[in-house]
Design a protein around this motif. Structure first.
Motif: not given
Length: 84
Positions: A6-14, A43-45, A53-57, A76-83
């Motif tokens: 669910p979209l609610t599981q996306i953390r800010p910045g992801r 993107t979760c802002v 609520p939560t802000a999304y872009e 589908l959450e995108e993979a975290a940037d390795a850097s």
């Protein structure tokens, strides 16, 4: 392997990609009108101070969604940037 969550599981910045909606009727139409359609990047802002609520872009616009509404958006959450 990416997992649908669910979209609610996306953390800010992801970021995530919309894979579907479980909402029906008027809520489904409203979410689609906001740009939450399959294949769209979200993107979760930030979280509000009380967590809802939560802000999304979406498509360059920032919208706030209540938890009960964003729970019906599957992503589908995108993979975290390795850097990062």
């Amino acid at each position: 392997m990416k997992q649908t969550i669910p979209l609610t599981q996306i953390r800010p910045g992801r970021r995530a990609i919309v894979s579907g909606l479980s909402a029906e009727g008027g809520l489904r139409r409203r979410l689609q009108d906001l740009g939450l359609v399959e294949g769209r990047e979200v993107t979760c802002v930030e979280l509000s101070p009380l967590g809802d609520p939560t802000a999304y872009e979406i498509c360059g616009a920032v919208i706030a969604l209540r938890r009960e509404d964003s729970d019906t958006v599957l992503v589908l959450e995108e993979a975290a940037d390795a850097s990062a």
